[in-house]
Structure formats: C-alpha cells, structure tokens
Design a protein around this motif. Structure first.
Motif, PDB file in Angstrom:
ATOM      1  N   TYR A   1       0.700  -1.119   0.096  1.00 30.18           N
ATOM      2  CA  TYR A   1      -0.029   0.078   0.127  1.00 30.18           C
ATOM      3  C   TYR A   1       0.793   1.385   0.053  1.00 30.18           C
TER       4      TYR A   1
ATOM      5  N   LYS B   1       2.080   1.751  -3.636  1.00 34.64           N
ATOM      6  CA  LYS B   1       0.980   2.160  -4.266  1.00 34.64           C
ATOM      7  C   LYS B   1       1.130   3.628  -4.158  1.00 34.64           C
ATOM      8  N   ALA B   2       1.181   4.094  -2.888  1.00 34.72           N
ATOM      9  CA  ALA B   2       1.095   5.696  -2.638  1.00 34.72           C
ATOM     10  C   ALA B   2       2.365   6.215  -3.552  1.00 34.72           C
TER      11      ALA B   2
ATOM     12  N   SER C   1       4.077   5.214  -6.041  1.00 35.25           N
ATOM     13  CA  SER C   1       3.895   5.074  -7.681  1.00 35.25           C
ATOM     14  C   SER C   1       3.018   5.787  -8.090  1.00 35.25           C
ATOM     15  N   GLU C   2       1.664   5.685  -7.532  1.00 36.29           N
ATOM     16  CA  GLU C   2       0.541   6.426  -7.953  1.00 36.29           C
ATOM     17  C   GLU C   2       0.354   7.856  -7.552  1.00 36.29           C
ATOM     18  N   GLU C   3       0.801   8.437  -6.576  1.00 42.25           N
ATOM     19  CA  GLU C   3       0.858   9.749  -6.101  1.00 42.25           C
ATOM     20  C   GLU C   3       2.033  10.616  -6.020  1.00 42.25           C
TER      21      GLU C   3
ATOM     22  N   ALA D   1       4.205  11.413  -9.341  1.00 42.69           N
ATOM     23  CA  ALA D   1       3.433  12.246 -10.336  1.00 42.69           C
ATOM     24  C   ALA D   1       3.734  13.596  -9.670  1.00 42.69           C
TER      25      ALA D   1
ATOM     26  N   LEU E   1       9.618   0.602  -9.954  1.00 40.45           N
ATOM     27  CA  LEU E   1       8.214   1.130 -10.020  1.00 40.45           C
ATOM     28  C   LEU E   1       8.573   2.548 -10.679  1.00 40.45           C
TER      29      LEU E   1
ATOM     30  N   GLU F   1       8.452   1.715 -14.335  1.00 40.85           N
ATOM     31  CA  GLU F   1       6.875   1.399 -14.688  1.00 40.85           C
ATOM     32  C   GLU F   1       5.937   2.654 -14.939  1.00 40.85           C
ATOM     33  N   SER F   2       6.281   3.620 -14.167  1.00 39.31           N
ATOM     34  CA  SER F   2       5.746   5.053 -14.164  1.00 39.31           C
ATOM     35  C   SER F   2       5.844   5.703 -15.408  1.00 39.31           C
TER      36      SER F   2
ATOM     37  N   LYS G   1      -3.999   9.208  -0.569  1.00 35.03           N
ATOM     38  CA  LYS G   1      -5.335   8.317  -0.862  1.00 35.03           C
ATOM     39  C   LYS G   1      -5.107   6.735  -0.426  1.00 35.03           C
ATOM     40  N   ASN G   2      -3.676   6.410  -0.588  1.00 35.39           N
ATOM     41  CA  ASN G   2      -3.101   5.090  -0.556  1.00 35.39           C
ATOM     42  C   ASN G   2      -2.610   4.718   0.978  1.00 35.39           C
TER      43      ASN G   2
END
Ligand SMILES: C[S@@+](CC[C@H](N)C(=O)[O-])C[C@H]1O[C@@H](n2cnc3c(N)ncnc32)[C@H](O)[C@@H]1O
Length: 287
Positions: free
Chosen positions: A91, A94-95, A97-99, A102, A133, A136-137, A273-274
C-alpha cells in the motif's frame, strides 16, 4: 579428558552493558536487557576466532586492538537484522508510484532530476523495487534519476550489487513483474540491467555524521524497518539527518510499524489516498 567440545562462554551483566553501550554508540542499535542472550550467542564465535578467552578480553580487543575498527564492523555485521523482500508494504509503494512520483515529476520538471535514498537497504530488494516502479511509471524516461542504497553491512551490500535472488525474495512479487524485470542466472533470478542501472550502493553508517555529510539532497527517503532497532536518542539523530538531507517538500517513508510520535515535529503527516506518509514542510509552510 576433553573431546574438543566447544567451551561455553557466558556474558556477565556488566559485560553485557559494556557491549550494549559500545554498539549503540557506534550504530544506534540498542539491545534491551532481555536481549542479552542474543548478544552473547551471536558474539561468542568471535572470541575463538580472535583467540580470546572471555567477553572482557573481547571488549578490550574492540576498544584497543589495532584491528578494532574492522572487528567492530564484523561484530555489527552479525548483530544486524537484514530481513527484506521485493515490493514490501504494497500500500505504501502504491502511494509512492501512483501519487508521490507524479507530484515529484511535476515539481522537478524543469531540472528533470530525481534523487531517492534507500537508507538501510539490506540486500537490495527495496532500491530495486523503487527502480522498477520509477521505470513502470513511464514519467522519467529522459530524466537524471539516481537511487542510492546504503547499509552498514558490507556483506548485504555485496549481495545487493550481485542482484541475484532466490524464491524467498519474491513472496510479494507477481508473476508478470518477475517475467518483466528479472532473468534466470545460476539458480536464481537477477534484476535486469535496465532496473539495476538506476541504483548505486554504498557503505554508510547512519550515525556517522562525517560520511552522512557526503550524501546529497534527496527528493525522497525510504528508511523502513531500520529505526525500529534504535533507541530514541539514535532515532532522533538520524531523523535530524534525514530532515537536513531532504529537499523542502521531500518525503520520508518509514516502515508500517514506525512513526515519528514523540521523536520530532519537523515533518508533516500527509494523508494520501493509499497511505499516510511524512513530508518535510515547504519553506513557506513554516511562516
Ligand atoms: C530489516 S533491514 C530493512 C531492509 C529494508 N529497508 C526493508 O524494509 O525491507 C534493516 C537494515 O538496516 C541496516 N542498518 C542497521 N543499522 C544501520 C546503521 N546504523 N546504518 C546503516 N544501516 C543500518 C541493517 O544492516 C539492515 O540491513
């Protein structure tokens, strides 16, 4: 008559305190009273290896022998816990790589430079997971990206540089990622060159202020499952270093059981979020 049985050497309470304080002063790791047996069991083989009778002689050796620096490194080596695996704490990643990535991409878009530090990286699974990661981004293709992995143990660092892993390291890795980022090498799986290229390893004691001075400014620091072995005082020292080494707005990601409560108010807790993560405030937030 002796049949060559190994002599059992015990560590007295006083000897325990001497070793505990010496190790703590050197690297921050703190052995509580109830962990005396662990210190005794792990250090006992060093006595016969150095031809010493008892723990007092070994303590003197560590303090006064010309070989003391090397021996202290070897002693710390066998006292550290190096447990790690790829994509640990999903988790949080995930924060990342996804938040976070960016946001850092947007923030650094003019300089096109990204610096990440994996402090206490053990055998390398953490910095390589970060590298994968980042790749992959798809955000940093033409950027200057560097991921630094550091550890106090030279043994884990040489394994990290080999980058060859067995099944145990992949307990949280899905098949797809294994196929994409690893290739079979002599009975194990090696991280592919593309992901290895971003990662540099170095020997570093987080309590060595002179060496720490050589670490550059970071956008993000991972220090997961390292400070749990330190006492409060050593944690505070390392957190001051992290604060100093982070860019304003830079992130600090700790292990899931770790927090900054009662240690420092230098970082702000961000509710992503994560996951919940720490961040060094921007200068304007401090006014
Ligand atoms: C349990 S591993 C954590 C590995 C990885 N960060 C993770 O969470 O999977 C802890 C690592 O911290 C390293 N370590 C302990 N004290 C240290 C110090 N003073 N300076 C640098 N590394 C240290 C140990 O050698 C060990 O490899």
């Amino acid at each position: 008559m002796s049949f060559g049985s190994v002599k059992q050497v015990t560590m007295s309470a006083e000897e325990f305190r001497l070793f505990r304080d010496m190790i703590h002063a050197h690297c921050g790791i703190y052995f509580r009273e109830e962990m005396k047996y662990l210190l005794e069991r792990r250090l006992a083989p060093r006595l016969s290896l150095n031809g010493l009778e008892d723990f007092t002689a070994y303590y003197r050796f560590l303090r006064f022998s010309p070989a003391r620096a090397r021996e202290l490194e070897d002693a710390v080596e066998i006292l550290t816990t190096n447990e790690t695996y790829f994509f640990r704490e999903a988790y949080q990643l995930k924060a990342f790589s996804e938040e976070i990535l960016a946001e850092l991409h947007e923030r650094n878009s003019r300089r096109k430079r990204l610096r990440i530090w994996s402090a206490g990286c053990s055998t390398g699974e953490e910095p390589y997971s970060i590298s994968i990661l980042v790749l992959e981004s798809g955000l940093f293709g033409d950027w200057d990206v560097e991921i630094f992995g550091n550890d106090i143990s030279r043994k884990v660092l040489s394994a990290a540089r080999r980058a060859v892993y067995s099944k145990n390291a992949f307990r949280e890795t899905d098949e797809e990622q294994i196929r994409k980022w690893f290739e079979p090498v002599g009975g194990g799986l090696q991280v592919k060159e593309e992901a290895r290229r971003l990662v540099t390893f170095g020997h570093l004691n987080l309590l060595d202020e002179q060496m720490i001075g050589l670490v550059g400014q970071m956008d993000l620091i991972f220090c997961r499952n390292v400070l749990i072995y330190f006492d409060k005082d050593a944690k505070k020292r390392v957190l001051r270093v992290f604060h100093d080494r982070l860019q304003p707005g830079g992130y600090l990601l700790l292990g899931h059981s770790e927090s900054l409560i009662n240690l420092t108010s230098d970082f702000e807790l961000m509710h992503l979020k994560n996951d919940l993560v720490y961040r060094k405030p921007f200068l304007e937030d401090l006014s």
